[in-house]
Write an enzyme that holds these catalytic residues in place. Structure first.
Site, PDB file in Angstrom:
ATOM      1  N   VAL A 188       0.821  -1.228   0.000  1.00  0.00           N
ATOM      2  CA  VAL A 188       0.000   0.000   0.000  1.00  0.00           C
ATOM      3  C   VAL A 188       0.851   1.272   0.000  1.00  0.00           C
ATOM      4  O   VAL A 188       0.323   2.365  -0.201  1.00  0.00           O
ATOM      5  CB  VAL A 188      -0.977   0.056   1.205  1.00  0.00           C
ATOM      6  CG1 VAL A 188      -1.920  -1.124   1.195  1.00  0.00           C
ATOM      7  CG2 VAL A 188      -0.234   0.169   2.535  1.00  0.00           C
ATOM      8  N   LYS A 189       2.152   1.182   0.200  1.00  0.00           N
ATOM      9  CA  LYS A 189       3.009   2.353   0.375  1.00  0.00           C
ATOM     10  C   LYS A 189       3.412   2.951  -0.985  1.00  0.00           C
ATOM     11  O   LYS A 189       3.118   2.373  -2.020  1.00  0.00           O
ATOM     12  CB  LYS A 189       4.229   1.971   1.212  1.00  0.00           C
ATOM     13  CG  LYS A 189       3.876   1.364   2.592  1.00  0.00           C
ATOM     14  CD  LYS A 189       3.237   2.382   3.529  1.00  0.00           C
ATOM     15  CE  LYS A 189       2.559   1.757   4.733  1.00  0.00           C
ATOM     16  NZ  LYS A 189       3.443   1.275   5.785  1.00  0.00           N
TER      17      LYS A 189
END
Ligand SMILES: *Cc1c(COP(=O)(O)O)cnc(C)c1O
Length: 383
Positions: A184-185
């Site tokens: 998700v980063k």
């Protein structure tokens, strides 16, 4: 518009070039701690404008390594914001030190320098700045406080790779900065992390810590045709593999493009949400390039947040709470004095915030679809 297509709150972007680079690493001589890890470290160091970058197996490993190489331990206190992922404080506990919880600013949910100042005491050794949602903290004030009290400033930059503050890139704003490459980063290696620093001695200690505290790695010994090695200090196996590094190196080339896409989507959200009563985006600070990891909105009250969450879920749209107040987790209540009322701003925010979908592969129609659901839920609540 296919309204039933599920929208996650975040999603990685993987292309054929990423796949080809990982496959090439898989076919190479080194599967771990080889030339691709070196190249990825050099690329991240260059991107962050620092002398050193040390790859780790996760962002959590990066934070643990930082606390360890600073020599923090029993009797030491580290100030952390009450609005962050648990790993920020867990890494402090892992070395036996004590986290102290600082409240956050009401408009940005970034660590409040005034709250930090009141927590500084004789046992304080370090302050962790978390660039919540991708926006940089007030590094100028935090650095002044740290300088005046002989403390180390650490950046948990897991949300903000590619951002900057006053023209200086994230990764160069603190003595040590931690990054995460979870899917998700801002960029992903599947699992992975990195520490950046300008301090050569700390960089050496970080490399040792990620390899059992041993003074050389297998490839260095092979190149030197030596068999001997010495373990200098305690360490773990926090190494990054060549496969993960190959993905990260490939992803990094698209970071700027992705931040531009995230910014454009966030701008669209902000404009569309301006007409929705009771739902408000966080404040933006000047002199910063926001990395837009998260699109966080604050609802007027808990009931509205609950309604929004449900209506979004009914429309196959994921929304997530980043984060429950750190100090109110059972562990921190039990062991580190966490209690209701300790950090009222973070506690209030934890009850009313929601992260809406935001990732580079989204388009403006997706944003409109989310905002339509949010607006309808807000109207429903007002009726
Ligand atoms: C993701 C994250 C971490 C942990 O990173 P991992 O790679 O998942 O271990 C730490 N701090 C913050 C603020 C994060 O968002």
């Amino acid at each position: 518009m296919a309204t039933d297509r599920p929208l996650p709150y975040a999603r990685q972007s993987i292309d054929e070039e990423d796949v080809a680079r990982v496959v090439a690493a898989l076919r190479s001589d080194w599967l771990t701690t080889g030339p691709v890890v070196d190249a990825f470290e050099e690329a991240v160091a260059a991107r962050c404008g620092v002398a050193h970058a040390v790859a780790m197996s996760s962002g959590t490993a990066a934070l643990h390594a930082i606390n360890s190489v600073l020599g923090l331990g029993a009797g030491d206190e580290v100030i952390v914001p009450a609005m962050t992922f648990v790993a920020t404080a867990n890494a402090v506990c892992m070395v036996g030190a004590t986290p102290r919880f600082a409240d956050v600013d009401r408009s940005t949910l970034l660590i409040d320098p005034d709250a930090v100042e009141t927590l500084i005491g004789p046992a304080t050794r370090a302050v962790v700045a978390v660039d919540y949602a991708g926006q940089c903290c007030d590094y100028q004030r935090l650095q002044q406080l740290c300088d005046a009290n002989n403390l180390t400033l650490i950046a948990d930059a897991c949300h903000s790779l590619g951002g900057d503050y006053g023209g200086r890139p994230v990764g160069s704003l603190a003595r040590l900065s931690a990054f995460s490459f979870h899917p998700v980063k801002p960029i992903t290696t599947a699992e992975g992390g990195m520490v950046t620093s300008d301090d050569r001695q700390l960089a050496t200690a970080l490399r040792r810590f990620r390899n059992h505290g041993i003074d050389s790695d297998a490839r260095q010994r092979a190149e030197r045709r030596e068999w001997g090695y010495a373990m200098e200090s305690l360490g773990w196996n926090y190494r990054m593999s060549e496969l993960h590094a190959a993905l990260g190196l490939s992803q990094l080339t698209r970071l700027d493009e992705w931040i531009d896409q995230r910014s454009a989507l966030a701008e669209h959200y902000r404009r569309a949400l301006a007409t929705v009563d009771g739902v408000e985006p966080l404040a933006l600070l000047p002199e910063r390039r926001h990395a837009w990891h998260l699109m966080v909105v604050r609802c007027r009250d808990e009931a509205l947040r609950q309604r929004l969450f449900q209506r979004l879920r009914d429309a196959s749209i994921a929304a997530v709470v980043h984060y429950p107040a750190l100090h109110l987790h059972p562990f921190y209540r039990r062991h580190h004095g966490g209690r209701d009322g300790l950090c009222p701003v973070a506690e209030g925010a934890a009850g009313t915030i929601l992260s809406l979908p935001l990732y580079p592969a989204m388009d403006v129609d997706d944003v409109e679809r989310v905002v339509d659901v949010v607006a309808a839920a807000a109207l429903e609540a007002a009726a």
